[in-house]
Scaffold this motif. Structure first.
Motif, PDB file in Angstrom:
ATOM      1  N   ARG A 179       0.813  -1.223   0.000  1.00  0.00           N
ATOM      2  CA  ARG A 179       0.000   0.000   0.000  1.00  0.00           C
ATOM      3  C   ARG A 179       0.840   1.263   0.000  1.00  0.00           C
ATOM      4  NH1 ARG A 179      -1.720   3.336   4.069  1.00  0.00           N
ATOM      5  NH2 ARG A 179      -0.698   1.966   5.599  1.00  0.00           N
ATOM      6  N   CYS A 180       0.503   2.186  -0.861  1.00  0.00           N
ATOM      7  CA  CYS A 180       1.174   3.484  -0.837  1.00  0.00           C
ATOM      8  C   CYS A 180       0.382   4.423   0.067  1.00  0.00           C
ATOM      9  CB  CYS A 180       1.312   4.073  -2.245  1.00  0.00           C
ATOM     10  SG  CYS A 180      -0.108   4.995  -2.828  1.00  0.00           S
ATOM     11  N   THR A 181       1.056   5.409   0.651  1.00  0.00           N
ATOM     12  CA  THR A 181       0.412   6.345   1.569  1.00  0.00           C
ATOM     13  C   THR A 181       0.188   7.713   0.942  1.00  0.00           C
ATOM     14  OG1 THR A 181       2.586   6.949   2.457  1.00  0.00           O
ATOM     15  CG2 THR A 181       1.376   5.184   3.584  1.00  0.00           C
ATOM     16  N   SER A 182       0.877   8.004  -0.149  1.00  0.00           N
ATOM     17  CA  SER A 182       0.713   9.301  -0.804  1.00  0.00           C
ATOM     18  C   SER A 182       1.294   9.254  -2.202  1.00  0.00           C
ATOM     19  CB  SER A 182       1.398  10.417  -0.003  1.00  0.00           C
ATOM     20  OG  SER A 182       2.802  10.198   0.054  1.00  0.00           O
ATOM     21  N   LEU A 183       0.828  10.165  -3.037  1.00  0.00           N
ATOM     22  CA  LEU A 183       1.336  10.299  -4.401  1.00  0.00           C
ATOM     23  C   LEU A 183       1.424  11.783  -4.732  1.00  0.00           C
ATOM     24  CD1 LEU A 183       2.097   9.242  -7.221  1.00  0.00           C
ATOM     25  CD2 LEU A 183      -0.363   9.135  -7.739  1.00  0.00           C
ATOM     26  N   ASP A 184       2.639  12.256  -4.956  1.00  0.00           N
ATOM     27  CA  ASP A 184       2.858  13.646  -5.366  1.00  0.00           C
ATOM     28  C   ASP A 184       3.381  13.650  -6.786  1.00  0.00           C
ATOM     29  OD1 ASP A 184       2.492  15.436  -2.882  1.00  0.00           O
ATOM     30  OD2 ASP A 184       3.741  13.803  -2.127  1.00  0.00           O
ATOM     31  N   ARG A 185       2.701  14.393  -7.665  1.00  0.00           N
ATOM     32  CA  ARG A 185       3.130  14.473  -9.056  1.00  0.00           C
ATOM     33  C   ARG A 185       3.267  15.934  -9.469  1.00  0.00           C
ATOM     34  NH1 ARG A 185      -0.812  10.536 -12.412  1.00  0.00           N
ATOM     35  NH2 ARG A 185      -2.434  11.621 -11.213  1.00  0.00           N
ATOM     36  N   GLY A 186       4.386  16.244 -10.090  1.00  0.00           N
ATOM     37  CA  GLY A 186       4.616  17.603 -10.558  1.00  0.00           C
ATOM     38  C   GLY A 186       5.105  17.607 -11.989  1.00  0.00           C
ATOM     39  N   LEU A 187       4.797  18.668 -12.718  1.00  0.00           N
ATOM     40  CA  LEU A 187       5.254  18.827 -14.094  1.00  0.00           C
ATOM     41  C   LEU A 187       5.722  20.262 -14.260  1.00  0.00           C
ATOM     42  CD1 LEU A 187       5.417  17.204 -16.772  1.00  0.00           C
ATOM     43  CD2 LEU A 187       3.237  18.243 -17.390  1.00  0.00           C
ATOM     44  N   TYR A 188       6.948  20.422 -14.728  1.00  0.00           N
ATOM     45  CA  TYR A 188       7.543  21.744 -14.873  1.00  0.00           C
ATOM     46  C   TYR A 188       7.966  21.970 -16.319  1.00  0.00           C
ATOM     47  CZ  TYR A 188       8.013  20.909  -9.877  1.00  0.00           C
ATOM     48  OH  TYR A 188       7.760  20.588  -8.559  1.00  0.00           O
ATOM     49  N   ALA A 189       7.834  23.185 -16.782  1.00  0.00           N
ATOM     50  CA  ALA A 189       8.338  23.553 -18.104  1.00  0.00           C
ATOM     51  C   ALA A 189       9.500  24.520 -17.907  1.00  0.00           C
ATOM     52  CB  ALA A 189       7.250  24.218 -18.932  1.00  0.00           C
ATOM     53  N   VAL A 190      10.643  24.211 -18.505  1.00  0.00           N
ATOM     54  CA  VAL A 190      11.811  25.086 -18.447  1.00  0.00           C
ATOM     55  C   VAL A 190      12.342  25.288 -19.860  1.00  0.00           C
ATOM     56  CG1 VAL A 190      12.401  24.279 -16.125  1.00  0.00           C
ATOM     57  CG2 VAL A 190      13.439  23.177 -18.107  1.00  0.00           C
ATOM     58  N   GLY A 191      13.101  26.352 -20.078  1.00  0.00           N
ATOM     59  CA  GLY A 191      13.617  26.613 -21.413  1.00  0.00           C
ATOM     60  C   GLY A 191      14.877  27.457 -21.398  1.00  0.00           C
ATOM     61  N   ASP A 192      15.506  27.569 -22.568  1.00  0.00           N
ATOM     62  CA  ASP A 192      16.757  28.312 -22.671  1.00  0.00           C
ATOM     63  C   ASP A 192      16.576  29.736 -23.186  1.00  0.00           C
ATOM     64  OD1 ASP A 192      16.171  27.926 -25.338  1.00  0.00           O
ATOM     65  OD2 ASP A 192      18.069  26.924 -25.842  1.00  0.00           O
ATOM     66  N   GLY A 193      15.335  30.155 -23.401  1.00  0.00           N
ATOM     67  CA  GLY A 193      15.071  31.499 -23.885  1.00  0.00           C
ATOM     68  C   GLY A 193      15.239  31.667 -25.377  1.00  0.00           C
ATOM     69  N   HIS A 194      15.574  30.599 -26.070  1.00  0.00           N
ATOM     70  CA  HIS A 194      15.786  30.656 -27.521  1.00  0.00           C
ATOM     71  C   HIS A 194      14.919  29.623 -28.248  1.00  0.00           C
ATOM     72  CE1 HIS A 194      19.101  33.481 -27.094  1.00  0.00           C
ATOM     73  NE2 HIS A 194      19.549  32.714 -26.112  1.00  0.00           N
ATOM     74  N   GLY A 195      13.824  29.196 -27.615  1.00  0.00           N
ATOM     75  CA  GLY A 195      12.907  28.278 -28.258  1.00  0.00           C
ATOM     76  C   GLY A 195      13.046  26.840 -27.815  1.00  0.00           C
ATOM     77  N   ASN A 196      14.132  26.484 -27.151  1.00  0.00           N
ATOM     78  CA  ASN A 196      14.290  25.126 -26.618  1.00  0.00           C
ATOM     79  C   ASN A 196      13.744  25.116 -25.197  1.00  0.00           C
ATOM     80  OD1 ASN A 196      15.756  24.101 -28.915  1.00  0.00           O
ATOM     81  ND2 ASN A 196      17.451  25.374 -28.233  1.00  0.00           N
ATOM     82  N   ALA A 197      12.805  24.231 -24.932  1.00  0.00           N
ATOM     83  CA  ALA A 197      12.160  24.215 -23.617  1.00  0.00           C
ATOM     84  C   ALA A 197      12.138  22.821 -23.026  1.00  0.00           C
ATOM     85  CB  ALA A 197      10.733  24.750 -23.726  1.00  0.00           C
TER      86      ALA A 197
END
Length: 239
Positions: free
Chosen positions: A131-149
Motif C-alpha cells: 500500500r502506498c500512503t501518498s502520491l505527489d506528481r509535478g510537471l515543470y516547463a523550463v527553457g533556454d530562452g531561444h525556443g528550446n524548452a
C-alpha cells in the motif's frame, strides 16, 4: 540468460526491453524535458515520445525572450550536474535549472492519496501488495530562452516502510515493467506529451520512492544533459 523480450510502439515499430543498470528506473515518474524549436516544427522525440506540432511554442511564449544567463559559464556537464544536485537538495528549482542554462517557465503539482489507479502493469501489481500512503506528481516547463524548452515531471510515492519503497524501486529498474502515470502535458498546455523512458533517475528518500525522467520532444538537448536533468531532479525535497 533470460530470453529477450520486445514491445511495440504506437507507430508499429518494435524495440527490445532491457534491464536498467545503475539503479535507475523508468516508471514511477518522469522528469521530462520538452524541447520546442522556434517556429514550432513537428515533434521529434525518441521512442515515440512527443507533443503535437507547435504546441510547445504556443504554450511557452516566454521561451523566446533570450534572457537566460549561464550560471556556470565554461563549466563541464559533470560540474553542472554536481552543482545542480546541491541546488536541488536545497529546494532551489530556479537555481537548479540555471545550472543547465535553463529557466522555469511553468509548473503544476498535485498531491493525492490513491496510487493504484494511476499505475499500470507490474508496478500496479506491486502497489496492490504494498500500500502506498501518498502520491505527489509535478510537471515543470523550463527553457533556454531561444525556443528550446523542457517540461520536468516528478513523482514521489510514499509507503509505510522504507523496505516497501526500496522494493518498488527494484521493480522500476526493468524497463517495460509498468508506470505511475505522470501528470498529462495538457496541464501546461503541452497537448499529447509522452515519454520514452530513455533518460531517468530514481532514489529512495526514507519511505518514499522518487523517480524522474527526461525527454527531448522538439529541438535539441543532448543525451548527457537529459540524463543530468533527470538525475538532479530526483533530489528536489517535494514537488
Amino acid at each position: 540468460m533470460a530470453k529477450q523480450q520486445y514491445r511495440t510502439r504506437p507507430d508499429g515499430t518494435v524495440y527490445p526491453i532491457t534491464p536498467k543498470k545503475g539503479g535507475g528506473a523508468k516508471v514511477f515518474v518522469s522528469a521530462v524535458a520538452v524541447v520546442a524549436a522556434v517556429g514550432g516544427g513537428a515533434a521529434t522525440g525518441l521512442g515515440g515520445a512527443g507533443i503535437e506540432a507547435g504546441s510547445a511554442v504556443e504554450a511557452l511564449p516566454g521561451n523566446l525572450s533570450g534572457d537566460v544567463a549561464d550560471s556556470l559559464p565554461g563549466r563541464s556537464l559533470k560540474t553542472r550536474k554536481a552543482e545542480g544536485r546541491k541546488s536541488a537538495q536545497r529546494g532551489r528549482k530556479s537555481e537548479t535549472f540555471g545550472r543547465f542554462k535553463l529557466k522555469q517557465l511553468k509548473q503544476k503539482a498535485e498531491h493525492e492519496l490513491e496510487c493504484l489507479a494511476a499505475a499500470t502493469d507490474r508496478v500496479q501489481d506491486y502497489l496492490a501488495e504494498h500500500r502506498c500512503t501518498s502520491l505527489d506528481r509535478g510537471l515543470y516547463a523550463v527553457g533556454d530562452g531561444h525556443g528550446n524548452a523542457a517540461a520536468i515531471s516528478l513523482v514521489r510515492v510514499g509507503f509505510p516502510k522504507r523496505s516497501d519503497a526500496t522494493g518498488g524501486r527494484k521493480v522500476e529498474q526493468v524497463q517495460g515493467s509498468g508506470d505511475i502515470k505522470p501528470l498529462g502535458g495538457a496541464v501546461l498546455g503541452l497537448a499529447g506529451l509522452s515519454f520514452s523512458g530513455h533518460h531517468f533517475g530514481s532514489r529512495v528518500d526514507r519511505r518514499t520512492l522518487v523517480v524522474a525522467e527526461a525527454e527531448t520532444v522538439d529541438g535539441h538537448l543532448d543525451d548527457g544533459t537529459l540524463d543530468a536533468l533527470a538525475d538532479v531532479s530526483v533530489w528536489f525535497p517535494r514537488v
